[in-house]
Design a protein around this motif. Structure first.
Motif, PDB file in Angstrom:
ATOM      1  N   GLY A   1     -16.400  16.281  -9.511  1.00 12.82           N
ATOM      2  CA  GLY A   1     -14.963  16.460  -9.300  1.00 12.82           C
ATOM      3  C   GLY A   1     -14.682  15.737  -7.915  1.00 12.82           C
ATOM      4  N   GLN A   2     -15.631  15.281  -7.182  1.00 17.40           N
ATOM      5  CA  GLN A   2     -15.120  14.518  -5.988  1.00 17.40           C
ATOM      6  C   GLN A   2     -14.330  13.297  -6.151  1.00 17.40           C
ATOM      7  OE1 GLN A   2     -18.359  15.323  -6.829  1.00 17.40           O
ATOM      8  NE2 GLN A   2     -19.359  16.209  -5.105  1.00 17.40           N
ATOM      9  N   THR A   3     -13.337  13.324  -5.266  1.00 16.45           N
ATOM     10  CA  THR A   3     -12.417  11.973  -5.365  1.00 16.45           C
ATOM     11  C   THR A   3     -12.409  11.112  -4.027  1.00 16.45           C
ATOM     12  OG1 THR A   3     -10.557  13.014  -4.584  1.00 16.45           O
ATOM     13  CG2 THR A   3     -10.866  12.995  -6.943  1.00 16.45           C
ATOM     14  N   LEU A   4     -12.141   9.875  -4.042  1.00 21.08           N
ATOM     15  CA  LEU A   4     -12.152   9.096  -2.748  1.00 21.08           C
ATOM     16  C   LEU A   4     -11.134   9.733  -1.646  1.00 21.08           C
ATOM     17  CD1 LEU A   4     -12.775   6.761  -1.252  1.00 21.08           C
ATOM     18  CD2 LEU A   4     -11.046   5.540  -2.227  1.00 21.08           C
ATOM     19  N   PHE A   5     -10.082  10.517  -2.141  1.00 23.01           N
ATOM     20  CA  PHE A   5      -9.062  11.126  -1.272  1.00 23.01           C
ATOM     21  C   PHE A   5     -10.012  12.460  -0.670  1.00 23.01           C
ATOM     22  CE2 PHE A   5      -6.691  14.775  -0.550  1.00 23.01           C
ATOM     23  CZ  PHE A   5      -5.399  14.073   0.638  1.00 23.01           C
ATOM     24  N   ARG A   6     -10.525  13.223  -1.333  1.00 22.83           N
ATOM     25  CA  ARG A   6     -11.423  14.253  -0.711  1.00 22.83           C
ATOM     26  C   ARG A   6     -12.478  13.833   0.127  1.00 22.83           C
ATOM     27  NH1 ARG A   6     -16.780  16.295  -0.699  1.00 22.83           N
ATOM     28  NH2 ARG A   6     -16.747  18.645  -1.021  1.00 22.83           N
ATOM     29  N   GLU A   7     -13.150  12.640  -0.265  1.00 22.70           N
ATOM     30  CA  GLU A   7     -14.050  12.220   0.589  1.00 22.70           C
ATOM     31  C   GLU A   7     -13.771  11.786   2.015  1.00 22.70           C
ATOM     32  OE1 GLU A   7     -17.545  12.871  -0.286  1.00 22.70           O
ATOM     33  OE2 GLU A   7     -16.277  14.041  -1.687  1.00 22.70           O
ATOM     34  N   ALA A   8     -12.606  10.858   1.964  1.00 26.71           N
ATOM     35  CA  ALA A   8     -11.961  10.504   3.125  1.00 26.71           C
ATOM     36  C   ALA A   8     -11.426  11.659   4.072  1.00 26.71           C
ATOM     37  CB  ALA A   8     -10.678   9.483   2.956  1.00 26.71           C
TER      38      ALA A   8
ATOM     39  N   ARG B   1     -17.031   3.667   9.441  1.00 20.44           N
ATOM     40  CA  ARG B   1     -15.608   4.426   9.373  1.00 20.44           C
ATOM     41  C   ARG B   1     -14.807   2.938   8.690  1.00 20.44           C
ATOM     42  NH1 ARG B   1     -12.992   8.620  11.709  1.00 20.44           N
ATOM     43  NH2 ARG B   1     -14.928   9.363  10.987  1.00 20.44           N
ATOM     44  N   GLN B   2     -15.084   1.739   9.169  1.00 23.44           N
ATOM     45  CA  GLN B   2     -14.246   0.694   8.769  1.00 23.44           C
ATOM     46  C   GLN B   2     -14.704   0.525   7.131  1.00 23.44           C
ATOM     47  OE1 GLN B   2     -11.750  -0.941  10.097  1.00 23.44           O
ATOM     48  NE2 GLN B   2     -11.481  -2.187   8.139  1.00 23.44           N
ATOM     49  N   LYS B   3     -15.629   0.591   6.777  1.00 28.61           N
ATOM     50  CA  LYS B   3     -16.031   0.682   5.286  1.00 28.61           C
ATOM     51  C   LYS B   3     -15.053   1.575   4.532  1.00 28.61           C
ATOM     52  CE  LYS B   3     -20.769  -1.304   5.847  1.00 28.61           C
ATOM     53  NZ  LYS B   3     -21.977  -0.833   5.960  1.00 28.61           N
ATOM     54  N   MET B   4     -15.206   2.691   5.138  1.00 30.28           N
ATOM     55  CA  MET B   4     -14.428   3.685   4.233  1.00 30.28           C
ATOM     56  C   MET B   4     -12.849   3.268   4.465  1.00 30.28           C
ATOM     57  SD  MET B   4     -13.854   6.648   2.536  1.00 30.28           S
ATOM     58  CE  MET B   4     -15.544   7.557   2.476  1.00 30.28           C
ATOM     59  N   VAL B   5     -12.316   2.638   5.504  1.00 20.77           N
ATOM     60  CA  VAL B   5     -11.107   2.241   5.283  1.00 20.77           C
ATOM     61  C   VAL B   5     -10.904   1.201   4.323  1.00 20.77           C
ATOM     62  CG1 VAL B   5      -9.283   1.088   6.530  1.00 20.77           C
ATOM     63  CG2 VAL B   5     -10.471   2.899   7.986  1.00 20.77           C
ATOM     64  N   GLU B   6     -11.821   0.206   4.298  1.00 22.19           N
ATOM     65  CA  GLU B   6     -11.783  -0.643   3.074  1.00 22.19           C
ATOM     66  C   GLU B   6     -11.605   0.072   1.843  1.00 22.19           C
ATOM     67  OE1 GLU B   6     -14.798  -3.446   4.405  1.00 22.19           O
ATOM     68  OE2 GLU B   6     -13.688  -3.866   6.097  1.00 22.19           O
ATOM     69  N   LEU B   7     -12.396   0.914   1.593  1.00 18.87           N
ATOM     70  CA  LEU B   7     -12.372   1.532   0.336  1.00 18.87           C
ATOM     71  C   LEU B   7     -11.139   2.399  -0.042  1.00 18.87           C
ATOM     72  CD1 LEU B   7     -15.840   3.592  -0.117  1.00 18.87           C
ATOM     73  CD2 LEU B   7     -15.279   1.599  -1.394  1.00 18.87           C
ATOM     74  N   VAL B   8     -10.705   2.936   0.971  1.00 15.65           N
ATOM     75  CA  VAL B   8      -9.058   3.549   0.861  1.00 15.65           C
ATOM     76  C   VAL B   8      -8.027   2.388   0.455  1.00 15.65           C
ATOM     77  CG1 VAL B   8      -7.240   4.766   1.615  1.00 15.65           C
ATOM     78  CG2 VAL B   8      -9.681   5.512   2.075  1.00 15.65           C
ATOM     79  N   GLU B   9      -8.242   1.259   1.430  1.00 12.34           N
ATOM     80  CA  GLU B   9      -7.095   0.206   1.287  1.00 12.34           C
ATOM     81  C   GLU B   9      -7.279  -0.469  -0.083  1.00 12.34           C
ATOM     82  OE1 GLU B   9      -6.400  -1.468   5.748  1.00 12.34           O
ATOM     83  OE2 GLU B   9      -8.470  -2.131   4.590  1.00 12.34           O
TER      84      GLU B   9
ATOM     85  N   MET C   1       0.743  -1.001  -0.027  1.00 12.12           N
ATOM     86  CA  MET C   1       0.057   0.129   0.022  1.00 12.12           C
ATOM     87  C   MET C   1       1.033   1.222   0.032  1.00 12.12           C
ATOM     88  SD  MET C   1      -3.166   1.187   2.772  1.00 12.12           S
ATOM     89  CE  MET C   1      -3.189  -0.707   3.251  1.00 12.12           C
ATOM     90  N   ASN C   2       0.397   2.272  -0.720  1.00  8.77           N
ATOM     91  CA  ASN C   2       1.412   3.544  -0.821  1.00  8.77           C
ATOM     92  C   ASN C   2       1.048   4.175   0.490  1.00  8.77           C
ATOM     93  OD1 ASN C   2      -0.613   5.409  -1.016  1.00  8.77           O
ATOM     94  ND2 ASN C   2      -0.626   5.012  -3.270  1.00  8.77           N
ATOM     95  N   SER C   3       2.125   5.184   0.694  1.00  2.57           N
ATOM     96  CA  SER C   3       2.200   6.017   1.884  1.00  2.57           C
ATOM     97  C   SER C   3       1.165   7.024   2.121  1.00  2.57           C
ATOM     98  CB  SER C   3       3.364   6.895   1.739  1.00  2.57           C
ATOM     99  OG  SER C   3       3.452   7.466   2.961  1.00  2.57           O
ATOM    100  N   LEU C   4       0.636   7.521   1.028  1.00  2.00           N
ATOM    101  CA  LEU C   4      -0.646   8.325   1.358  1.00  2.00           C
ATOM    102  C   LEU C   4      -1.960   7.517   1.752  1.00  2.00           C
ATOM    103  CD1 LEU C   4      -1.780  11.199   0.990  1.00  2.00           C
ATOM    104  CD2 LEU C   4      -2.472  10.606  -1.452  1.00  2.00           C
TER     105      LEU C   4
ATOM    106  N   GLN D   1      -7.733  -1.407  -6.143  1.00  2.00           N
ATOM    107  CA  GLN D   1      -8.408  -1.043  -7.162  1.00  2.00           C
ATOM    108  C   GLN D   1      -9.031   0.366  -7.272  1.00  2.00           C
ATOM    109  OE1 GLN D   1      -9.084  -3.127  -9.803  1.00  2.00           O
ATOM    110  NE2 GLN D   1      -7.622  -4.742  -8.770  1.00  2.00           N
ATOM    111  N   ASN D   2      -8.894   0.896  -6.095  1.00  2.00           N
ATOM    112  CA  ASN D   2      -9.354   2.322  -5.857  1.00  2.00           C
ATOM    113  C   ASN D   2      -8.240   3.414  -6.205  1.00  2.00           C
ATOM    114  OD1 ASN D   2     -12.153   1.697  -5.687  1.00  2.00           O
ATOM    115  ND2 ASN D   2     -12.147   1.262  -3.536  1.00  2.00           N
ATOM    116  N   ASP D   3      -8.407   4.220  -7.049  1.00  2.00           N
ATOM    117  CA  ASP D   3      -7.644   5.458  -7.090  1.00  2.00           C
ATOM    118  C   ASP D   3      -8.068   6.468  -6.382  1.00  2.00           C
ATOM    119  OD1 ASP D   3      -6.285   7.653  -8.106  1.00  2.00           O
ATOM    120  OD2 ASP D   3      -6.146   6.923  -9.864  1.00  2.00           O
ATOM    121  N   LEU D   4      -7.159   7.045  -5.470  1.00  3.76           N
ATOM    122  CA  LEU D   4      -7.508   8.062  -4.639  1.00  3.76           C
ATOM    123  C   LEU D   4      -8.068   9.383  -5.319  1.00  3.76           C
ATOM    124  CD1 LEU D   4      -4.831   7.741  -1.730  1.00  3.76           C
ATOM    125  CD2 LEU D   4      -7.320   7.133  -1.654  1.00  3.76           C
TER     126      LEU D   4
END
Length: 154
Positions: free
Chosen positions: A123-130, A100-108, A1-4, A111-114
């Motif tokens: 224009g919203q991204t997973l990064f922005r929503e987290a 909160r755990q579901k959001m963690v799983e989305l970030v992890e 997993m990447n640092s971000l 397949q999901n590009d932040l």
């Protein structure tokens, strides 16, 4: 997993510069959940339920291409000043943690590009929503702590 992604997960799940929601809501007597103070317009219950509702809504936006936003502000706040019973409070706390755990799983999820904008957004991204969840929860958790201080239970 990447640092971000690791940093985002860390911010979603741990405490750093401030107390987290789970610790801030732990052990509060039911009698205090619906009390409002002169200093703040909401009760502990209203703030906790608002955090839960907003987080659930953000999560739904992230996973549902047919997402339709609830009505602001009515659908984002509970209609009652206090939970009907202790079980309702406990359900809110558990749902907060589950979502909160579901959001963690989305970030992890690799397949999901932040930074890929959601096709159903503007224009919203997973990064922005987290980050939105982190920021919003942090803001209102501070208010929950303030209410407890004012009530003399912190």
């Amino acid at each position: 997993m990447n640092s971000l992604k690791e940093h985002l997960i860390d911010q979603l799940t741990r405490e750093h510069a401030h107390i987290g929601f789970v610790r801030a809501t732990k052990g509060i007597d039911t009698q205090h959940l619906g009390k409002r103070t002169d200093a703040l317009p909401h009760s502990i219950w209203e703030l906790a339920e608002h955090i839960r509702i907003a987080q659930e809504d953000i999560l739904k936006f992230c996973v549902n291409s047919n997402y339709e936003a609830p009505s602001w502000p009515d659908d984002y706040w509970p209609s009652d000043q206090a939970p009907s019973d202790r079980n309702m409070w406990e359900q809110t706390l558990q749902q907060y943690q589950d979502d909160r755990q579901k959001m963690v799983e989305l970030v992890e999820d690799p397949q999901n590009d932040l930074f890929e904008p959601f096709p159903h957004g503007d224009g919203q991204t997973l990064f922005r929503e987290a980050v939105l969840i982190i920021d919003h929860t942090s803001y209102h958790t501070g208010q929950i702590v303030d209410i407890q201080r004012i009530l003399g239970i912190w």
